[in-house]
Design an enzyme around this catalytic site. Structure first.
Site, PDB file in Angstrom:
ATOM      1  N   GLY A 493       0.825  -1.203   0.000  1.00 34.55           N
ATOM      2  CA  GLY A 493       0.000   0.000   0.000  1.00 34.55           C
ATOM      3  C   GLY A 493       0.855   1.246   0.000  1.00 34.55           C
ATOM      4  O   GLY A 493       2.074   1.180   0.190  1.00 34.55           O
ATOM      5  N   PRO A 494       0.211   2.398  -0.211  1.00 28.61           N
ATOM      6  CA  PRO A 494       0.950   3.658  -0.247  1.00 28.61           C
ATOM      7  C   PRO A 494       1.624   3.955   1.094  1.00 28.61           C
ATOM      8  O   PRO A 494       1.251   3.366   2.110  1.00 28.61           O
ATOM      9  CB  PRO A 494      -0.143   4.688  -0.536  1.00 28.61           C
ATOM     10  CG  PRO A 494      -1.344   3.931  -0.890  1.00 28.61           C
ATOM     11  CD  PRO A 494      -1.218   2.567  -0.359  1.00 28.61           C
ATOM     12  N   GLY A 496       2.590   5.401   4.637  1.00 24.17           N
ATOM     13  CA  GLY A 496       1.824   5.971   5.751  1.00 24.17           C
ATOM     14  C   GLY A 496       0.437   5.405   5.908  1.00 24.17           C
ATOM     15  O   GLY A 496      -0.435   6.028   6.510  1.00 24.17           O
ATOM     16  N   GLY A 498      -0.170   2.562   7.468  1.00 20.93           N
ATOM     17  CA  GLY A 498      -0.238   1.750   8.684  1.00 20.93           C
ATOM     18  C   GLY A 498       0.265   0.331   8.551  1.00 20.93           C
ATOM     19  O   GLY A 498      -0.069  -0.516   9.373  1.00 20.93           O
ATOM     20  N   THR A 500       3.416  -0.822   8.834  1.00 19.77           N
ATOM     21  CA  THR A 500       4.360  -1.123   9.909  1.00 19.77           C
ATOM     22  C   THR A 500       3.634  -1.255  11.238  1.00 19.77           C
ATOM     23  O   THR A 500       3.875  -2.180  12.011  1.00 19.77           O
ATOM     24  CB  THR A 500       5.411   0.001  10.004  1.00 19.77           C
ATOM     25  OG1 THR A 500       5.871   0.274   8.692  1.00 19.77           O
ATOM     26  CG2 THR A 500       6.558  -0.392  10.889  1.00 19.77           C
ATOM     27  N   SER A 829      -6.278   2.828 -19.733  1.00 19.95           N
ATOM     28  CA  SER A 829      -7.543   3.151 -19.078  1.00 19.95           C
ATOM     29  C   SER A 829      -8.135   4.499 -19.479  1.00 19.95           C
ATOM     30  O   SER A 829      -9.261   4.812 -19.106  1.00 19.95           O
ATOM     31  CB  SER A 829      -7.396   3.077 -17.557  1.00 19.95           C
ATOM     32  OG  SER A 829      -6.544   4.081 -17.123  1.00 19.95           O
ATOM     33  N   LYS A 872      -8.677   5.440  -7.777  1.00 16.72           N
ATOM     34  CA  LYS A 872      -9.197   6.425  -8.725  1.00 16.72           C
ATOM     35  C   LYS A 872     -10.425   7.119  -8.162  1.00 16.72           C
ATOM     36  O   LYS A 872     -10.557   8.341  -8.245  1.00 16.72           O
ATOM     37  CB  LYS A 872      -9.555   5.734 -10.048  1.00 16.72           C
ATOM     38  CG  LYS A 872      -8.337   5.401 -10.896  1.00 16.72           C
ATOM     39  CD  LYS A 872      -8.750   4.631 -12.120  1.00 16.72           C
ATOM     40  CE  LYS A 872      -7.533   4.322 -12.990  1.00 16.72           C
ATOM     41  NZ  LYS A 872      -7.843   3.415 -14.080  1.00 16.72           N
TER      42      LYS A 872
HETATM   43  N1  ATP Z   1      -5.676   3.033  10.147  1.00 14.71           N
HETATM   44  C1  ATP Z   1      -4.881   3.685  10.981  1.00 14.71           C
HETATM   45  N2  ATP Z   1      -5.273   3.942  12.220  1.00 14.71           N
HETATM   46  C2  ATP Z   1      -4.486   4.599  13.078  1.00 14.71           C
HETATM   47  N3  ATP Z   1      -3.262   5.066  12.796  1.00 14.71           N
HETATM   48  C3  ATP Z   1      -2.792   4.824  11.561  1.00 14.71           C
HETATM   49  C4  ATP Z   1      -3.571   4.126  10.608  1.00 14.71           C
HETATM   50  N4  ATP Z   1      -2.858   4.036   9.477  1.00 14.71           N
HETATM   51  C5  ATP Z   1      -1.679   4.645   9.714  1.00 14.71           C
HETATM   52  N5  ATP Z   1      -1.628   5.116  10.961  1.00 14.71           N
HETATM   53  C6  ATP Z   1      -0.525   5.819  11.594  1.00 14.71           C
HETATM   54  O1  ATP Z   1       0.241   6.415  10.562  1.00 14.71           O
HETATM   55  C7  ATP Z   1       1.622   6.398  10.875  1.00 14.71           C
HETATM   56  C8  ATP Z   1       2.391   5.819   9.742  1.00 14.71           C
HETATM   57  O2  ATP Z   1       2.114   4.457   9.607  1.00 14.71           O
HETATM   58  P1  ATP Z   1       3.158   3.370   9.230  1.00 14.71           P
HETATM   59  O3  ATP Z   1       4.511   3.787   9.643  1.00 14.71           O
HETATM   60  O4  ATP Z   1       2.671   2.055   9.701  1.00 14.71           O
HETATM   61  O5  ATP Z   1       3.083   3.442   7.673  1.00 14.71           O
HETATM   62  P2  ATP Z   1       3.626   2.446   6.581  1.00 14.71           P
HETATM   63  O6  ATP Z   1       2.450   2.013   5.808  1.00 14.71           O
HETATM   64  O7  ATP Z   1       4.455   1.414   7.182  1.00 14.71           O
HETATM   65  O8  ATP Z   1       4.475   3.433   5.688  1.00 14.71           O
HETATM   66  P3  ATP Z   1       5.748   3.135   4.785  1.00 14.71           P
HETATM   67  O9  ATP Z   1       5.257   2.390   3.586  1.00 14.71           O
HETATM   68  O10 ATP Z   1       6.216   4.492   4.424  1.00 14.71           O
HETATM   69  O11 ATP Z   1       6.679   2.350   5.635  1.00 14.71           O
HETATM   70  C9  ATP Z   1       1.735   5.605  12.145  1.00 14.71           C
HETATM   71  O12 ATP Z   1       1.921   6.499  13.199  1.00 14.71           O
HETATM   72  C10 ATP Z   1       0.420   4.873  12.273  1.00 14.71           C
HETATM   73  O13 ATP Z   1       0.078   4.674  13.617  1.00 14.71           O
END
Ligand code: ATP
Length: 937
Positions: A493-494, A496, A498, A500, A829, A872
């Site tokens: 996924g993109p 940030g 979540g 990690t 597309s 999209k």
């Molecule tokens: N659905 C969610 N609910 C609560 N907090 C979220 C959610 N999604 C992301 N966050 C918060 O956003 C921040 C970034 O998330 P995370 O580091 O897990 O991103 P990532 O997908 O691993 O990014 P990357 O691909 O850049 O590593 C974290 O502080 C996380 O707690």
């Protein structure tokens, strides 16, 4: 001149030239000495005399002289220490002449050593010396001549050794022991830094060791002479050894000297056996042997101290670990390593290797570079958690707890949470099944045990009946045990979104240790699998290091950014190395190049993350189960911000929830005007900025005691001051519609974001040329061509031409452009959007700006399904699109859309271009179900 000791048997006397030696020189039998002969007229006279007597003597013929040391005021002629000796009475210490040139009869010692002159050394006049080799100890009965050289009447002494004397035997053994000890110490101290000592070449040391070892009791006297000559001792001590006719006496005196010498070396060299303090130098020696000698000496010595026969102190400053001086506390390094290896509960394979390496290490010289390599390796083996595991919290409440944990940490992501819970459920069931099997095995083992306790005969009988089937059953049960071959999850996924933090939540829910391995930018295979031990500074790879860090064999490993893993290059193929790690069929025997022993990774729960699937090599992708995380909608972001990000930032910035109040409209404004991303990382940063600004305000109010005036509420107007001017305008769709401009939809593969994309087409007088700009990929270009062909083919039906055979491009050229020209675009597309844009241009009818469309178009005019619908549509909603045309084939994708999108955007499905045209311009859709072209209206 005193009488010779009574023990001395009367042996023939002889008169020989005497060479007096300046203190501290003294020749002892069996030793060689260089006597400086510069300005020694007496020596010249001796040599001249000898050659004059025997002019035919060959230059190499042995010349025998007697070397006599000059006396010391502290030692009597017989070698006894002077307290009130008659010879020295009335004389001050130093009362004897120390220069052999001026010496007289009374200055020479009572004992001498007959020596063979083996040559003259030195090139220049000032450095000449006579090399003499001590042969036998003699008593000087009288000096018969003083000038031009001394001549003495000498009598040989009886050096008979009483080998039957047990006391002598004991003392001789001690002498040998101390000699070896001293040798070892000199060798050790010569390799230690900052110890002022003579260095001893390993070859010489080895020869000395052999020389000492070969001496037997009958040669006790000569060994004592030899050791007295090689150790650093005073002139008086040498005189006393020379005068010691009785062998036992001599051995005692030398023992005393050696003991003093050893203590002094130990005092100046406190040995710390850490390889870092011992520099690489001077060949090899056996540290263990040295240690053994030390410990034996210590045992013996402490015994002697107890009996009071020896004045040596009981403490033995030396090796750590030596008993008797607190060395037990500083546990021996190797012992400690051995213990750590035992504690590490190695696998049978690893244990075999560790034992072999330990044996090698013990035999090795700590100054060798290899010693350090071997020790590091063993330390690494001891640190790897071979069998240690944490107990999974897989009880009845696990799933409920895990669900709560995931819900507490993350908003939304329902599909992902569901999959993770499924995973946990399977894990739990497997463990339960295994536990049942374990119980059955235990029960079977118990049923066998009583048989073994019975009498032999009875046992044999019963064994045949019961034990065999039981063992087979055991094996069967073992086979039934479920092997933990759980799939490896890949969260895509993109940034940030979540990924990690989801992995972390799983670890918390399971009660396992968590470790993150960042694979982004790993270009070298060795970073994953380690370097072979033959390389300098070789290290284990990321996986083994991770295991060492967590210290258990069943952690959760997050393989972050697996899509950024380097591809095959001259440093190997890192992604190929990951194959072995991630394949559940292979990873129970993962081999790190450094460790070189199979390590079981099957108990590790691997979760990988990636931003896109495009760069993951297919074989690697094939081994993982992909879980897609798409970007968040504004509504989701609002919830995440309010429930998770804001509380987190409030505590991070030292505020109390009561100190700040951020209403929903403010959050919405931050989401829409200050961030435009799929994830929530920037949003968290912006919220953090607002919290910091409020924290400053609050702290200032507190300091200036104006707290009552402090307003915790953040207003919309505050945002401008805190975050600056708006970065993005909310309304992205065009304000005014124009012919030839259509809103398309795009999902960028990098970052997984979606947005709207304008298709602009302009026409101009020309010869039918088509120009394309906006960094369009080949597929996109082709889709423009398909669209144009379809429009040209149906121009008459569309009402764009007056006659069926008229070419609408005859006198014109067109230019197709997609803004955001710097961003590469590709894919089929936009086919529908291109077709509609061309018809709009040629017919002069604009398309509503709030209508967006996506779909591939075939030459027959069919609208085919495309990917990235969720991204999209989320992008479309953000951009202010109200209606979207989607291919009929994408109807199934709409089910997964967030409610907010479904409600916010009107979705219409089309399966053919004609149908699409009817939706764009409904007024031109004939009631009968056909298109009415302009010219035909
Ligand atoms: N659905 C969610 N609910 C609560 N907090 C979220 C959610 N999604 C992301 N966050 C918060 O956003 C921040 C970034 O998330 P995370 O580091 O897990 O991103 P990532 O997908 O691993 O990014 P990357 O691909 O850049 O590593 C974290 O502080 C996380 O707690």
């Amino acid at each position: 001149m005193g009488k010779s000791p009574s023990k001395t048997s009367p042996t023939p006397t002889d008169v020989l030239p005497l060479i007096p030696l300046a203190p501290p020189l003294a020749v002892l039998p069996g030793t060689t000495l260089k006597v400086p002969i510069t300005n020694r007229a007496d020596v010249a006279a001796i040599l001249a005399k000898i050659y004059s007597i025997s002019p035919t003597a060959k230059p190499d013929a042995a010349i025998t002289v007697a070397c006599v040391p000059l006396r010391s005021a502290l030692v009597g002629r017989e070698g006894g220490l002077l307290i009130e000796d008659g010879d020295a009475k009335g004389e001050q210490p130093g009362g004897f002449e120390t220069d052999p040139v001026n010496a007289t009869k009374k200055d020479v010692f009572g004992y001498a050593c007959v020596a063979k002159v083996s040559g003259v050394q030195g090139r220049r006049q000032g450095e000449l010396s006579l090399v003499v080799e001590g042969l036998e100890r003699v008593e000087v009965l009288d000096v018969v001549q003083e000038r031009p050289y001394f001549e003495g009447e000498l009598r040989g002494v009886d050096e008979h050794v009483d080998v039957a004397n047990p006391e002598l035997a004991e003392q001789f053994n001690l002498l040998k022991q101390l000699s070896r000890e001293l040798l070892a110490l000199v060798r050790l101290s010569s390799i230690l830094p900052r110890t002022p000592t003579v260095s001893l070449s390993p070859i010489v040391a080895r020869r000395l060791e052999l020389y000492i070892a070969r001496k037997d009791l009958s040669e006790a006297g000569s060994l004592a002479d030899f050791m007295a000559n090689v150790v650093d001792c005073t002139h008086e001590e040498k005189l006393r050894v020379l005068a010691a006719i009785d062998v036992k006496d001599r051995v005692d005196r030398v023992i005393e000297i050696l003991q003093r010498q050893i203590s002094s070396i130990q005092g100046s060299t406190r040995i710390t056996v850490t390889s870092t303090t011992i520099p690489v130098a001077h060949g090899s020696f056996d540290i263990d042997q040295l240690r053994r000698i030390q410990q034996e000496a210590l045992k013996r010595r402490s015994g002697m101290t107890n009996s009071g026969s020896n004045g040596m102190p009981a403490g033995f400053p030396g090796f750590p670990g030596a008993p008797g001086q607190g060395g037990e506390e500083e546990a021996n390094e190797l012992e400690e390593l051995k213990k750590r290896l035992q504690d590490a509960k190695l696998s049978p394979d690893a244990d075999k290797v560790a034992q072999r390496e330990l044996q090698r290490l013990q035999k090795m010289n700590p100054v060798q570079a290899e010693y350090q390599v071997c020790r590091n390796y063993l330390e690494n083996l001891a640190e790897i958690p071979w069998t240690k595991t944490t107990v999974d919290q897989l009880d009845a409440k696990t799933l409920v707890k895990a669900k709560k944990q995931l819900d507490d940490d993350h908003y939304g992501l329902d599909k992902i949470k569901k999959r993770l819970l499924e995973y946990l459920a399977v894990l739990k069931l497997k463990e339960q099944a295994n536990k049942n099997i374990d119980d059955q095995i235990k029960a079977l083992a118990k049923s066998i045990a009583p048989i073994e306790e019975k009498g032999e005969k009875e046992k044999d009988k019963e064994e045949k009946v019961m034990k065999e089937p039981s063992e087979a059953e055991l094996k069967l049960l073992e086979k039934k045990r479920m092997v933990d071959k759980s799939p490896i999850l890949l969260l895509v996924g993109p940034p940030g979104t979540g990924k990690t933090s989801l992995a972390k939540s799983i670890a918390t829910a399971l009660g396992r240790k968590f470790h993150r391995i960042s694979l982004g930018g790993v270009r070298d295979e060795a970073e994953i699998r380690g370097h072979r031990r033959t390389y300098v500074a070789a290290m284990p790879g990321l996986i083994v290091n991770g295991l060492k860090k967590v210290g258990v064999a069943n952690p959760v490993f997050l393989l972050d950014e697996i899509d950024k893993l380097g591809v095959s290059n001259y440093n190997g193929d890192p992604s190929a190395a990951m194959l072995e790690v991630l394949d559940p069929e292979q990873n129970h025997t993962f081999t790190d190049h450094y460790v070189n022993i199979p390590i079981d990774l099957s108990r590790v729960l691997f979760i990988a993350t990636a931003n896109s699937l495009d760069t993951i090599p297919p074989p690697l992708l094939d081994r993982m189960e992909t879980i897609q995380l798409s970007g968040y909608t504004t509504l989701e972001k609002r919830h995440i911000a309010a429930r998770h990000l804001l509380p987190k930032q409030i505590t991070t910035n030292g505020l109390h929830p009561d100190n700040i109040d951020m209403p929903t409209d403010v959050l919405d404004k931050i989401i829409t005007s200050y961030t435009r991303e799929s994830g929530v990382r920037n949003l968290e940063r912006e919220i953090g900025s607002v919290c910091r600004s409020k924290a400053v305000e609050y702290a200032t109010a507190k300091d200036t005691e104006t707290l009552p005036q402090y307003n915790p509420v953040v207003t919309l107007s505050d945002l401008d001051g805190i975050l600056g001017i708006e970065k993005f305008t909310e309304e992205l769709t065009e304000q005014h519609s124009r012919p030839g401009v259509v809103t398309g939809l795009v999902a960028y593969s990098t970052g997984g974001q979606g947005s709207i994309l304008f298709i602009e087409i302009a026409d101009m007088p020309g010869t039918g040329r088509v120009q394309l700009t906006g960094k369009l990929g080949d597929v996109l270009k082709e889709s423009v061509e398909v669209a144009l062909s379809w429009v040209k083919a149906h121009a008459f039906e569309l009402g764009l031409s007056a006659a069926e055979d008229e070419d609408i491009m005859k006198n014109r050229s067109i230019h197709v452009h997609c803004p955001s020209g710097a961003i590469p675009k590709d894919g089929p597309s936009a086919g529908l959007a291109h077709t509609v844009a061309l018809i709009s241009l040629f017919s002069g009818k604009p398309v509503p700006t709030t209508l967006a469309m996506t779909g591939e178009v075939s030459l027959r005019g069919r609208v085919l399904p495309v990917g990235g619908i969720k991204e999209k549509l989320i992008g479309a909603l953000r951009a202010g699109v109200e209606r979207v045309l989607l291919p009929e084939g994408n109807r199934k994708d709409v089910r997964d859309l967030p409610e907010e999108v479904k409600k916010g955007v009107g979705i219409e499905f089309v399966s053919h271009i004609w149908e699409g045209l009817g939706k764009v311009w409904p007024e031109r859709w004939e009631r009968a179900g056909g298109w009415v072209g302009e010219s035909r209206l």
